[in-house]
Design a protein around this motif. Structure first.
Motif, PDB file in Angstrom:
ATOM      1  N   TYR A  71      -6.625  -2.133  -6.790  1.00 31.66           N
ATOM      2  CA  TYR A  71      -7.809  -2.008  -5.945  1.00 31.66           C
ATOM      3  C   TYR A  71      -7.862  -3.040  -4.825  1.00 31.66           C
ATOM      4  N   ASN A  72      -6.893  -3.927  -4.796  1.00 33.77           N
ATOM      5  CA  ASN A  72      -6.767  -4.803  -3.634  1.00 33.77           C
ATOM      6  C   ASN A  72      -6.128  -4.072  -2.460  1.00 33.77           C
ATOM      7  N   ILE A 114      -6.003  -0.240  -2.393  1.00 32.87           N
ATOM      8  CA  ILE A 114      -6.597   1.090  -2.189  1.00 32.87           C
ATOM      9  C   ILE A 114      -8.020   1.067  -2.715  1.00 32.87           C
ATOM     10  N   SER A 115      -8.787   2.055  -2.283  1.00 35.41           N
ATOM     11  CA  SER A 115     -10.213   2.017  -2.643  1.00 35.41           C
ATOM     12  C   SER A 115     -10.536   2.785  -3.913  1.00 35.41           C
ATOM     13  N   SER A 116      -9.802   3.843  -4.183  1.00 35.63           N
ATOM     14  CA  SER A 116     -10.076   4.626  -5.381  1.00 35.63           C
ATOM     15  C   SER A 116      -8.914   5.565  -5.653  1.00 35.63           C
ATOM     16  N   ASP A 158      -9.067   8.519  -3.411  1.00 37.70           N
ATOM     17  CA  ASP A 158      -8.619   8.244  -2.050  1.00 37.70           C
ATOM     18  C   ASP A 158      -7.108   8.440  -1.902  1.00 37.70           C
ATOM     19  N   LYS A 172       0.823  -1.202   0.000  1.00 38.10           N
ATOM     20  CA  LYS A 172       0.000   0.000   0.000  1.00 38.10           C
ATOM     21  C   LYS A 172       0.865   1.264   0.000  1.00 38.10           C
TER      22      LYS A 172
END
Lengths: 196, 196
Positions: free
Chosen positions: B43-44, B46-48, B51, B7
């Motif tokens: 997307y695994n 972070i959400s967007s 974001d 991340k």
DNA sequence: CCTACCGATCGGTAGG
DNA sequence: CCTACCGATCGGTAGG
């Protein structure tokens, strides 16, 4: 159907939208919609979206260059030179705020060749400004500062004016120029250095 | 397959790209490509895309807020206060240049609710800075300036640091803070006003 | 100045 | 972490 200054209307509308939403967030459909047109009709008056940005940037860059050339032609005293350079700079920024704002913020979106051409012109402009600082130092009226640093600090405070200037606000462009000049000359004044 | 700090790697890579090309010009495919991934895999972690920007902006805003709070807790003398506020501000900007640059330039691309939340926090930060100027005036050590104007000029010269600071350059963050403090205190110093 | 439309690209989801 | 893919949107062209 042909209106005389349709091209100017398109530029004006596009720049107003780009100032608020940014270049990339302003679509040709947005611009057309604000003028009650369809997007393809815009291309009868302009050649591309990028050209809107490019024409704007060169126009503003030219205005800056004209200002600094005039200063160097007319004045000799470094303080006066700096003061007038500041005055011209603020005049250009405030005279067409939408265009100036877009110039300051969105020039990065130009293709690399066009962008590079602007960088060359910007560097030349900064060099002319810096020359004034160097003259002031050699005549002993400005502190011996790191020229590059002082220059960046000065230009940053000038350019930030596009962020908060409002034509109907409290301060006129001339008052802004006066205040900035006073503030900056205090910062550079050799004989009044603040000692920590 | 799972890497511990994937991340963080994504954030770091994304911010480096966004600093150079801007938020809108950096696609999820660009970010993924720089990490040898496919876009959907991002997307695994972070959400967007938004974001990425939002988390960055809140993190930097929090750092600024922590700095100004500390200044107000520890110092009483307005010059010292201002100097330390400048120092913290420069430290935040230079500590993570990619993130700071993106924060300063790209926050406008957030949805209106998120953007509004940031504006509130920015206004609060500016008010705290302004309070220091007002204190200096009432104690008679700063010139009676237009507070709003002086504040904007000061913050502009601070924020412009993200444009030219280079970690491997000539000046350290501490030296930058010193020079800016000197320059700004000269500009505000009551007893050393430059007279035109 | 418009309708019709194109190829490219975008952020993101489904399903594994 | 990938393949396959979607709906939306983009700048711009063809042809009138």
């Amino acid at each position: 159907m042909a209106r005389p200054n349709r091209k100017e209307e398109i530029f004006k509308t596009a720049l107003a939208l780009m100032r608020v939403h940014g270049y990339r967030n302003t679509s040709m459909r947005d611009i057309a919609g604000a003028l009650n047109m369809e997007a393809p009709s815009l291309y009868n008056h302009i050649s591309s979206k990028e050209d809107l940005l490019w024409q704007t940037c060169t126009r503003i860059a030219g205005a800056f260059e004209k200002g600094i050339a005039e200063v160097n032609d007319i004045y000799f005293n470094p303080q006066e030179k700096l003061g007038m350079a500041i005055r011209f700079h603020i005049e250009v920024l405030t005279h067409d705020l939408d265009a100036s704002y877009v110039f300051v913020h969105e020039w990065r979106h130009l293709q690399s060749e066009l962008r590079d051409a602007l960088i060359v012109r910007r560097d030349r402009y900064e060099a002319a400004f810096r020359e004034i600082l160097a003259q002031g130092e050699s005549e002993g009226v400005f502190v011996d500062s790191d020229n590059k640093f002082a220059l960046l600090t000065i230009l940053s405070s000038l350019n930030w004016v596009v962020e908060w200037y409002r034509p109907d606000g409290d301060m006129s462009p001339s008052q802004i120029a006066n205040q900035l000049t006073e503030f900056i000359l205090n910062g550079l004044n050799k004989h009044h250095n603040y000692v920590r």
